[in-house]
Enzyme design. Structure first.
Site, PDB file in Angstrom:
ATOM      1  N   LYS A  50     -36.858 -44.518 -10.770  1.00  0.00           N
ATOM      2  CA  LYS A  50     -36.701 -44.622 -12.230  1.00  0.00           C
ATOM      3  C   LYS A  50     -35.305 -44.177 -12.673  1.00  0.00           C
ATOM      4  O   LYS A  50     -34.646 -44.861 -13.442  1.00  0.00           O
ATOM      5  CB  LYS A  50     -37.747 -43.756 -12.957  1.00  0.00           C
ATOM      6  CG  LYS A  50     -39.182 -44.172 -12.715  1.00  0.00           C
ATOM      7  CD  LYS A  50     -40.155 -43.372 -13.582  1.00  0.00           C
ATOM      8  CE  LYS A  50     -40.165 -41.895 -13.326  1.00  0.00           C
ATOM      9  NZ  LYS A  50     -40.681 -41.481 -12.013  1.00  0.00           N
ATOM     10  N   ARG A  56     -45.844 -39.478 -20.078  1.00  0.00           N
ATOM     11  CA  ARG A  56     -46.424 -39.207 -18.777  1.00  0.00           C
ATOM     12  C   ARG A  56     -47.892 -38.863 -18.864  1.00  0.00           C
ATOM     13  O   ARG A  56     -48.474 -38.377 -17.904  1.00  0.00           O
ATOM     14  CB  ARG A  56     -45.689 -38.031 -18.163  1.00  0.00           C
ATOM     15  CG  ARG A  56     -44.942 -38.366 -16.875  1.00  0.00           C
ATOM     16  CD  ARG A  56     -44.137 -37.150 -16.521  1.00  0.00           C
ATOM     17  NE  ARG A  56     -43.693 -37.090 -15.178  1.00  0.00           N
ATOM     18  CZ  ARG A  56     -42.414 -37.229 -14.817  1.00  0.00           C
ATOM     19  NH1 ARG A  56     -41.502 -37.539 -15.700  1.00  0.00           N
ATOM     20  NH2 ARG A  56     -42.076 -37.068 -13.565  1.00  0.00           N
ATOM     21  N   ARG A  89     -32.874 -36.868  -1.207  1.00  0.00           N
ATOM     22  CA  ARG A  89     -31.923 -37.086  -2.295  1.00  0.00           C
ATOM     23  C   ARG A  89     -31.157 -35.819  -2.682  1.00  0.00           C
ATOM     24  O   ARG A  89     -31.614 -34.702  -2.480  1.00  0.00           O
ATOM     25  CB  ARG A  89     -32.602 -37.718  -3.506  1.00  0.00           C
ATOM     26  CG  ARG A  89     -33.557 -36.857  -4.262  1.00  0.00           C
ATOM     27  CD  ARG A  89     -34.282 -37.697  -5.320  1.00  0.00           C
ATOM     28  NE  ARG A  89     -35.188 -36.889  -6.115  1.00  0.00           N
ATOM     29  CZ  ARG A  89     -35.994 -37.352  -7.046  1.00  0.00           C
ATOM     30  NH1 ARG A  89     -36.026 -38.644  -7.298  1.00  0.00           N
ATOM     31  NH2 ARG A  89     -36.776 -36.551  -7.724  1.00  0.00           N
ATOM     32  N   ARG A  93     -32.592 -30.857  -6.073  1.00  0.00           N
ATOM     33  CA  ARG A  93     -33.470 -30.326  -7.101  1.00  0.00           C
ATOM     34  C   ARG A  93     -34.443 -29.327  -6.467  1.00  0.00           C
ATOM     35  O   ARG A  93     -34.979 -29.574  -5.394  1.00  0.00           O
ATOM     36  CB  ARG A  93     -34.251 -31.466  -7.757  1.00  0.00           C
ATOM     37  CG  ARG A  93     -33.469 -32.116  -8.871  1.00  0.00           C
ATOM     38  CD  ARG A  93     -34.143 -33.324  -9.409  1.00  0.00           C
ATOM     39  NE  ARG A  93     -35.566 -33.172  -9.691  1.00  0.00           N
ATOM     40  CZ  ARG A  93     -36.314 -34.135 -10.207  1.00  0.00           C
ATOM     41  NH1 ARG A  93     -35.772 -35.301 -10.510  1.00  0.00           N
ATOM     42  NH2 ARG A  93     -37.591 -33.953 -10.435  1.00  0.00           N
ATOM     43  N   ARG A  98     -46.880 -33.312  -7.616  1.00  0.00           N
ATOM     44  CA  ARG A  98     -46.384 -34.283  -8.609  1.00  0.00           C
ATOM     45  C   ARG A  98     -47.102 -35.625  -8.458  1.00  0.00           C
ATOM     46  O   ARG A  98     -47.409 -36.297  -9.446  1.00  0.00           O
ATOM     47  CB  ARG A  98     -44.862 -34.456  -8.462  1.00  0.00           C
ATOM     48  CG  ARG A  98     -44.107 -33.278  -9.064  1.00  0.00           C
ATOM     49  CD  ARG A  98     -42.767 -33.050  -8.405  1.00  0.00           C
ATOM     50  NE  ARG A  98     -41.785 -34.063  -8.713  1.00  0.00           N
ATOM     51  CZ  ARG A  98     -40.622 -34.171  -8.061  1.00  0.00           C
ATOM     52  NH1 ARG A  98     -40.309 -33.345  -7.079  1.00  0.00           N
ATOM     53  NH2 ARG A  98     -39.774 -35.112  -8.403  1.00  0.00           N
TER      54      ARG A  98
HETATM   55  P1  AMP Z   1     -38.641 -35.990 -13.190  1.00  0.00           P
HETATM   56  O1  AMP Z   1     -37.200 -35.595 -13.311  1.00  0.00           O
HETATM   57  O2  AMP Z   1     -39.005 -37.150 -14.034  1.00  0.00           O
HETATM   58  O3  AMP Z   1     -39.074 -36.135 -11.751  1.00  0.00           O
HETATM   59  O4  AMP Z   1     -39.488 -34.736 -13.772  1.00  0.00           O
HETATM   60  C1  AMP Z   1     -39.428 -33.454 -13.166  1.00  0.00           C
HETATM   61  C2  AMP Z   1     -40.479 -32.540 -13.740  1.00  0.00           C
HETATM   62  O5  AMP Z   1     -40.252 -32.345 -15.143  1.00  0.00           O
HETATM   63  C3  AMP Z   1     -41.920 -33.041 -13.656  1.00  0.00           C
HETATM   64  O6  AMP Z   1     -42.505 -32.777 -12.387  1.00  0.00           O
HETATM   65  C4  AMP Z   1     -42.575 -32.229 -14.775  1.00  0.00           C
HETATM   66  O7  AMP Z   1     -42.779 -30.882 -14.384  1.00  0.00           O
HETATM   67  C5  AMP Z   1     -41.488 -32.243 -15.843  1.00  0.00           C
HETATM   68  N1  AMP Z   1     -41.603 -33.442 -16.717  1.00  0.00           N
HETATM   69  C6  AMP Z   1     -40.810 -34.535 -16.725  1.00  0.00           C
HETATM   70  N2  AMP Z   1     -41.196 -35.420 -17.651  1.00  0.00           N
HETATM   71  C7  AMP Z   1     -42.282 -34.885 -18.255  1.00  0.00           C
HETATM   72  C8  AMP Z   1     -43.150 -35.322 -19.289  1.00  0.00           C
HETATM   73  N3  AMP Z   1     -43.013 -36.521 -19.921  1.00  0.00           N
HETATM   74  N4  AMP Z   1     -44.166 -34.503 -19.649  1.00  0.00           N
HETATM   75  C9  AMP Z   1     -44.341 -33.315 -19.071  1.00  0.00           C
HETATM   76  N5  AMP Z   1     -43.579 -32.836 -18.084  1.00  0.00           N
HETATM   77  C10 AMP Z   1     -42.541 -33.610 -17.662  1.00  0.00           C
END
Ligand code: AMP
Length: 226
Positions: free
Chosen positions: A19, A94, A138, A172, A183
């Site tokens: 994404k 989400r 990554r 990360r 996740r």
């Molecule tokens: P990402 O960078 O999209 O992989 O998101 C990393 C982490 O941020 C996720 O595992 C969640 O803990 C939090 N997170 C990201 N987007 C959301 C969302 N829309 N709602 C709630 N938590 C989020």
């Protein structure tokens, strides 16, 4: 060329489906901003504020942060005048809870004239065995945050960021095997239900996210119509 170019785009898909990578390509081609929910939350976590600490505790365990926090933050970003040409939302919504809050808020008097209704939801489909490989390999430029991968996207010069010339790379904190398991579980149980919802609204298009980056972005280009 498709009949229209979509400009208010939601990117959905499991962690590691690409994404962030595809959002960056789209943003450059369409000249609109990507708003990454994860980046917004990590930025708040880095400030060390009380809210930031609560957010970090959720992210570090692969759990979603409370919907009220992220819905308001995303809405605030997409409603900014500089984003009036459109948006790409990466990692939001989400959960159905977030979809409902978002849909309600964009129709309130504060936002209804801003044309914030999404016009396309792109689902990046990737099987589980790809996900671990992609996430665990990554890294990110510490300076400009450009994303790299030890197998699929190495910098042109080893150890030097293609974009800014930075030489420091970070991973990360939540890109660990254990957190990815959590996740993925969250994705299946809480996020996946948004897919049939957007399908019913006629907004959903699915993309096979397994190929090389440029092959996937070409598939997306045809759908988005730029
Ligand atoms: P990402 O960078 O999209 O992989 O998101 C990393 C982490 O941020 C996720 O595992 C969640 O803990 C939090 N997170 C990201 N987007 C959301 C969302 N829309 N709602 C709630 N938590 C989020």
């Amino acid at each position: 060329m498709a009949d229209k170019t979509y400009r208010r785009i939601i990117l959905v898909g499991p962690p590691g489906s690409g994404k962030g990578t595809q959002a960056a390509i789209l943003a450059e081609k369409l000249q609109i901003t990507t708003i990454s929910a994860g980046e917004l939350l990590r930025a708040e976590a880095r400030t060390g504020s009380e809210l930031g600490k609560q957010i970090a505790a959720r992210i570090d365990f692969g759990k979603l942060v409370p919907s009220e926090i992220i819905v308001k933050a995303m809405l605030n970003e997409i409603a900014k005048p500089e984003n009036s040409a459109g948006y790409i939302m990466d990692g939001f919504p989400r959960s159905m809870d977030q979809v409902e809050m978002f849909d309600k808020l964009i129709h309130t008097s504060e936002y209804q004239d801003k044309n914030l209704e999404p016009d396309l939801v792109l689902l990046l489909q990737v099987p589980d065995d790809y996900i671990f490989d992609r996430i665990l390999g990554r890294s990110q430029c510490a300076n400009c945050k450009a994303m790299y991968h030890e197998k699929f996207k190495t910098p042109k010069v080893f150890g030097v960021c293609d974009i800014c010339g930075g030489k420091e790379f970070t991973k990360r904190a939540d890109d660990t095997h254990e957190t990815v398991v959590s996740r993925l579980r969250t994705y299946r149980s809480v996020t996946a239900p948004v897919i049939p919802y957007y399908e019913e609204k006629g907004l959903l298009r699915c993309v096979d996210g397994t190929g090389p980056i440029d092959v996937v972005s070409e598939k997306i280009r045809k759908i988005v119509g730029y």
